[in-house]
Every structure is written in structure tokens, then in C-alpha cells.
Design a protein around this motif. Structure first.
Motif, PDB file in Angstrom:
ATOM      1  N   GLU A 288       1.007  -1.080  -0.124  1.00  8.57           N
ATOM      2  CA  GLU A 288      -0.096  -0.016   0.006  1.00  8.57           C
ATOM      3  C   GLU A 288       0.748   1.212   0.142  1.00  8.57           C
ATOM      4  O   GLU A 288       1.813   1.438   0.802  1.00  8.57           O
ATOM      5  CB  GLU A 288      -0.787  -0.034   1.358  1.00  8.57           C
ATOM      6  N   GLY A 289       0.682   2.006  -0.958  1.00 10.86           N
ATOM      7  CA  GLY A 289       1.270   3.521  -0.746  1.00 10.86           C
ATOM      8  C   GLY A 289       2.284   3.675  -2.050  1.00 10.86           C
ATOM      9  O   GLY A 289       2.999   2.541  -2.588  1.00 10.86           O
ATOM     10  N   LEU A 290       2.306   4.853  -2.522  1.00 16.71           N
ATOM     11  CA  LEU A 290       3.266   5.001  -3.684  1.00 16.71           C
ATOM     12  C   LEU A 290       4.815   4.940  -3.297  1.00 16.71           C
ATOM     13  O   LEU A 290       5.265   4.159  -4.042  1.00 16.71           O
ATOM     14  CB  LEU A 290       2.848   6.435  -4.235  1.00 16.71           C
ATOM     15  N   ARG A 291       5.053   5.436  -2.430  1.00 15.17           N
ATOM     16  CA  ARG A 291       6.741   5.267  -1.861  1.00 15.17           C
ATOM     17  C   ARG A 291       6.911   3.855  -1.560  1.00 15.17           C
ATOM     18  O   ARG A 291       7.872   3.392  -2.238  1.00 15.17           O
ATOM     19  CB  ARG A 291       6.816   6.058  -0.768  1.00 15.17           C
ATOM     20  N   GLU A 292       5.933   3.003  -1.049  1.00 19.94           N
ATOM     21  CA  GLU A 292       6.514   1.763  -0.934  1.00 19.94           C
ATOM     22  C   GLU A 292       6.447   0.743  -2.097  1.00 19.94           C
ATOM     23  O   GLU A 292       7.215  -0.039  -2.092  1.00 19.94           O
ATOM     24  CB  GLU A 292       5.255   1.125   0.231  1.00 19.94           C
ATOM     25  N   ILE A 293       5.353   1.034  -3.256  1.00 19.44           N
ATOM     26  CA  ILE A 293       5.661   0.395  -4.239  1.00 19.44           C
ATOM     27  C   ILE A 293       6.743   0.750  -4.927  1.00 19.44           C
ATOM     28  O   ILE A 293       7.386  -0.189  -5.696  1.00 19.44           O
ATOM     29  CB  ILE A 293       4.297   0.563  -5.041  1.00 19.44           C
ATOM     30  N   SER A 294       7.188   1.957  -5.114  1.00 19.88           N
ATOM     31  CA  SER A 294       8.325   2.481  -5.602  1.00 19.88           C
ATOM     32  C   SER A 294       9.605   1.763  -5.240  1.00 19.88           C
ATOM     33  O   SER A 294      10.456   1.392  -5.909  1.00 19.88           O
ATOM     34  CB  SER A 294       8.337   4.044  -5.448  1.00 19.88           C
ATOM     35  N   LEU A 295       9.769   1.711  -3.897  1.00 20.13           N
ATOM     36  CA  LEU A 295      10.726   1.018  -3.127  1.00 20.13           C
ATOM     37  C   LEU A 295      10.751  -0.349  -3.627  1.00 20.13           C
ATOM     38  O   LEU A 295      11.807  -1.024  -3.705  1.00 20.13           O
ATOM     39  CB  LEU A 295      10.673   1.095  -1.459  1.00 20.13           C
ATOM     40  N   ALA A 296       9.717  -1.081  -3.620  1.00 23.20           N
ATOM     41  CA  ALA A 296       9.386  -2.455  -4.081  1.00 23.20           C
ATOM     42  C   ALA A 296      10.046  -2.746  -5.088  1.00 23.20           C
ATOM     43  O   ALA A 296      10.930  -3.650  -5.539  1.00 23.20           O
ATOM     44  CB  ALA A 296       8.251  -2.910  -3.921  1.00 23.20           C
ATOM     45  N   ILE A 297       9.981  -1.682  -6.445  1.00 21.97           N
ATOM     46  CA  ILE A 297      10.500  -2.020  -7.844  1.00 21.97           C
ATOM     47  C   ILE A 297      11.777  -1.530  -7.476  1.00 21.97           C
ATOM     48  O   ILE A 297      12.667  -2.663  -8.206  1.00 21.97           O
ATOM     49  CB  ILE A 297       9.783  -1.023  -8.523  1.00 21.97           C
ATOM     50  N   ALA A 298      12.251  -0.658  -6.773  1.00 26.34           N
ATOM     51  CA  ALA A 298      13.698  -0.432  -6.828  1.00 26.34           C
ATOM     52  C   ALA A 298      14.418  -1.626  -6.201  1.00 26.34           C
ATOM     53  O   ALA A 298      15.599  -1.928  -6.543  1.00 26.34           O
ATOM     54  CB  ALA A 298      13.862   0.607  -6.015  1.00 26.34           C
ATOM     55  N   GLY A 299      13.756  -2.485  -5.197  1.00 26.55           N
ATOM     56  CA  GLY A 299      14.185  -3.519  -4.676  1.00 26.55           C
ATOM     57  C   GLY A 299      14.279  -4.877  -5.375  1.00 26.55           C
ATOM     58  O   GLY A 299      14.653  -5.998  -5.016  1.00 26.55           O
ATOM     59  N   GLY A 300      13.650  -4.723  -6.646  1.00 26.82           N
ATOM     60  CA  GLY A 300      13.919  -5.893  -7.496  1.00 26.82           C
ATOM     61  C   GLY A 300      12.687  -6.717  -7.411  1.00 26.82           C
ATOM     62  O   GLY A 300      12.451  -8.068  -7.886  1.00 26.82           O
ATOM     63  N   TYR A 301      11.376  -6.171  -6.970  1.00 33.07           N
ATOM     64  CA  TYR A 301       9.891  -7.011  -6.615  1.00 33.07           C
ATOM     65  C   TYR A 301       9.486  -6.814  -7.880  1.00 33.07           C
ATOM     66  O   TYR A 301       9.356  -6.096  -8.458  1.00 33.07           O
ATOM     67  CB  TYR A 301       9.394  -6.473  -5.535  1.00 33.07           C
TER      68      TYR A 301
ATOM     69  N   THR B 119      -3.641   7.683   2.974  1.00 35.84           N
ATOM     70  CA  THR B 119      -2.628   7.025   2.031  1.00 35.84           C
ATOM     71  C   THR B 119      -3.063   7.575   0.473  1.00 35.84           C
ATOM     72  O   THR B 119      -4.190   8.282   0.369  1.00 35.84           O
ATOM     73  CB  THR B 119      -2.754   5.651   1.989  1.00 35.84           C
ATOM     74  N   GLU B 120      -2.299   7.314  -0.773  1.00 37.97           N
ATOM     75  CA  GLU B 120      -2.381   7.889  -1.788  1.00 37.97           C
ATOM     76  C   GLU B 120      -3.442   7.216  -2.787  1.00 37.97           C
ATOM     77  O   GLU B 120      -3.601   7.571  -3.860  1.00 37.97           O
ATOM     78  CB  GLU B 120      -1.237   8.063  -2.386  1.00 37.97           C
ATOM     79  N   GLY B 121      -4.030   6.225  -2.127  1.00 42.67           N
ATOM     80  CA  GLY B 121      -4.951   5.761  -3.241  1.00 42.67           C
ATOM     81  C   GLY B 121      -4.560   4.584  -4.142  1.00 42.67           C
ATOM     82  O   GLY B 121      -5.037   4.165  -5.414  1.00 42.67           O
ATOM     83  N   ILE B 122      -3.425   4.010  -3.864  1.00 42.55           N
ATOM     84  CA  ILE B 122      -2.699   2.947  -4.760  1.00 42.55           C
ATOM     85  C   ILE B 122      -2.332   1.698  -3.915  1.00 42.55           C
ATOM     86  O   ILE B 122      -1.746   1.811  -2.747  1.00 42.55           O
ATOM     87  CB  ILE B 122      -1.568   3.726  -5.550  1.00 42.55           C
ATOM     88  N   LEU B 123      -2.570   0.554  -4.316  1.00 41.26           N
ATOM     89  CA  LEU B 123      -2.243  -0.679  -3.774  1.00 41.26           C
ATOM     90  C   LEU B 123      -1.428  -1.588  -5.100  1.00 41.26           C
ATOM     91  O   LEU B 123      -1.707  -1.278  -6.305  1.00 41.26           O
ATOM     92  CB  LEU B 123      -3.447  -1.457  -3.447  1.00 41.26           C
ATOM     93  N   ALA B 124      -0.672  -2.582  -4.472  1.00 40.74           N
ATOM     94  CA  ALA B 124       0.077  -3.314  -5.544  1.00 40.74           C
ATOM     95  C   ALA B 124      -0.025  -4.681  -5.192  1.00 40.74           C
ATOM     96  O   ALA B 124       0.121  -5.045  -3.697  1.00 40.74           O
ATOM     97  CB  ALA B 124       1.353  -2.904  -6.039  1.00 40.74           C
ATOM     98  N   VAL B 125      -0.427  -5.561  -6.081  1.00 40.02           N
ATOM     99  CA  VAL B 125      -0.156  -7.163  -5.709  1.00 40.02           C
ATOM    100  C   VAL B 125       1.372  -7.367  -6.136  1.00 40.02           C
ATOM    101  O   VAL B 125       1.552  -7.246  -7.334  1.00 40.02           O
ATOM    102  CB  VAL B 125      -1.194  -8.045  -6.358  1.00 40.02           C
ATOM    103  N   ALA B 126       2.354  -8.034  -5.355  1.00 38.16           N
ATOM    104  CA  ALA B 126       3.598  -8.360  -5.774  1.00 38.16           C
ATOM    105  C   ALA B 126       3.839  -9.750  -5.158  1.00 38.16           C
ATOM    106  O   ALA B 126       3.238 -10.311  -4.583  1.00 38.16           O
ATOM    107  CB  ALA B 126       4.611  -7.304  -5.078  1.00 38.16           C
TER     108      ALA B 126
END
Length: 267
Positions: free
Chosen positions: A35-48, A95-102
Motif C-alpha cells: 500500500e502506498g506510492l513510496r512503498e511500491i516504488s521502493l519494492a520496484i527499486a528492490g527488484g520485486y 494514503t495515496e489511493g494506490i495498492l499493488a499485488v507483488a
């Protein structure tokens, strides 16, 4: 045009609600919610690998979604969801209105590769509270250490409350889990010194030479470390207490010792 889901009774949304709530489902599907734009961005940066993005466009705009699309190594589906669906799946009120399934990662010790021959590692034995685990991960990130090992984990690391309390540091920190015995064997094989934070037979932490490969071991405030650590330690270490109490929150203790180790290594 995005696919749209407006009902909380939609089968996919029901599945995601289970994913949010139940560790068993996260382990079975090898997926989890972010949940959250920053968290999703960090997951992408971390190779998820991100599989799906769910967006409540009343809270976020397309430009921010496009910026994620350009940074992700994997293509993902974007689904527009209604506000009531979003509120069913989110755990934060603001929160910013964004969720991701990873897709989750393999956190086995054998998958760990250090970028240095002189690693600095934090080991936390049996931490239970998501808030403490998140704070330990933030501390590790702030200190810039090489890895965090969780011994005998009591909580699934992809628990939404750990992701929230770590503010995404779960994704940018090298993490492994294992039993206490497995982690001790791993550290000994790699010739990494073991410094156990303990009250008995201890020396003050600042007297230790942390410039060599080092693992700092912390237990819970309530029970401390198991005997297995104390039997295999290079040295027990203690933070001298100047007040009326004899213990601190585990993440505070870890921060004090880690930043001393970093100070030594940078001096």
C-alpha cells in the motif's frame, strides 16, 4: 481504458482481502499486498515483481501511475477501483489511493550474497511485534548495513503492518530468515564475529572492534536471547544504563550498537 471494479463482493477483491489478512494465503500464493506510492516504488527499486496495481483515481492521478510504469522491470495490469473497494483493502487512513499485488521473494539464508568481504549484519531473534520489526528494518536502512537476519520469526515478513512500519525498508534491505541454529552455522562458516546483546558476562559495546566482519544479535525486551546464542558468541555486549531501568526497546538498542559499528568503520 482500465479494467474497473466497484464492488467489494467481487471475487478478486475478496481474494485480495484474504491476502491482506492471512499469512497462510500469502505463503500459499507467494504474493502479498503493498500500500502506498513510496512503498511500491521502493519494492520496484528492490527488484520485486509487481503483478497488479489497483488505483482509486479520486486520490491519485495518472501521471504518478505512469512514473511507476517506467521504473518497473515487469509489466503489470492496472485496475481502477472505487473508493469503498480501496478502503476495504487499505490499512492506512491517509494514503495515496494506490495498492499493488507483488510476488514475494525467497528469504532463505542460502540465497544471501554479500557485496563486501567485511559485512555488518543485524540479527533479531524471534521478534513478534510488526512495529518492532519495521523499526529494526528502518534502523538497518539508516545505518546502511549489509543484511538483516530474522531468527525463528514469529511473524510473516510480508504482513502489511511490517511493510507500513518499515516505510518500505523491507524492500531495500537484504533480509533472510532461518532458525537460530541455521543462522549461527551460517555466521561461523563465513567467519563473522557474533556479538550478542545480553546482560550476563558482557563488555560495554563501545569497547568492541566492529571493523571486522560482525553480526550484532538482539533479542526481545521481555526474554532476551536464547542460550544457544550465548554459547556461540564471540563476546556478549551491553549498553550501560544510567537510569532506573535495565532495558530499552529492541530497535533503540540495535540503533545504538549499529551506529557505533558504522562510526568505527568510517573512522
Amino acid at each position: 481504458m482500465h479494467k474497473q471494479i466497484s464492488s467489494i463482493h467481487n471475487p478478486f477483491i475478496k481474494d485480495l482481502s484474504q491476502l491482506k489478512e492471512k499469512s497462510r494465503i500469502r505463503k500459499k500464493t507467494q504474493t502479498f499486498l503493498i500500500e502506498g506510492l513510496r512503498e511500491i516504488s521502493l519494492a520496484i527499486a528492490g527488484g520485486y515483481t509487481i503483478k497488479t496495481i489497483l488505483v482509486d483515481f479520486s486520490k491519485i492521478n495518472q501521471t504518478e501511475i505512469d512514473s511507476l510504469l517506467t521504473t518497473s522491470i515487469s509489466e503489470f495490469e492496472v485496475i481502477e477501483i472505487s473508493n469503498n473497494v480501496y478502503e476495504k483493502l487499505a490499512i492506512r487512513e491517509t494514503t495515496e489511493g494506490i495498492l499493488a499485488v507483488a510476488n514475494s521473494k525467497n528469504l532463505a539464508l542460502k540465497s544471501i550474497e554479500f557485496k563486501t568481504e567485511n559485512p555488518l549484519i543485524l540479527v533479531a531473534e524471534a521478534p513478534e511485534k510488526p512495529g518492532n520489526i519495521g523499526a529494526l528494518l528502518r534502523t538497518a536502512d539508516a545505518a546502511g548495513i549489509d543484511a538483516v537476519f530474522i531468527a525463528n520469526p514469529k511473524t510473516d515478513l510480508y504482513n502489511p503492518n511490517i511493510i507500513r512500519s518499515s516505510v518500505g525498508c523491507l524492500f531495500t534491505t537484504t533480509i533472510a530468515t532461518g532458525t537460530t541454529s541455521e543462522i549461527i552455522s551460517f555466521l561461523k562458516e563465513k567467519n563473522i564475529n557474533i556479538y550478542s546483546a545480553a546482560l550476563t558476562a558482557s563488555v560495554e559495546y563501545q569497547t568492541i572492534d566492529f571493523k571486522k566482519p560482525s553480526a550484532i544479535i538482539v533479542g526481545t525486551e521481555a526474554t532476551g536471547l536464547t542460550d544457544e546464542w550465548l554459547e556461540n558468541t564471540t563476546s556478549n555486549i551491553i549498553i550501560p544504563m544510567r537510569g532506573a531501568i535495565d532495558s530499552m526497546n529492541v530497535s533503540v538498542s540495535a540503533a545504538i550498537i549499529l551506529f557505533e559499528a558504522v562510526r568505527q568503520r568510517n573512522s
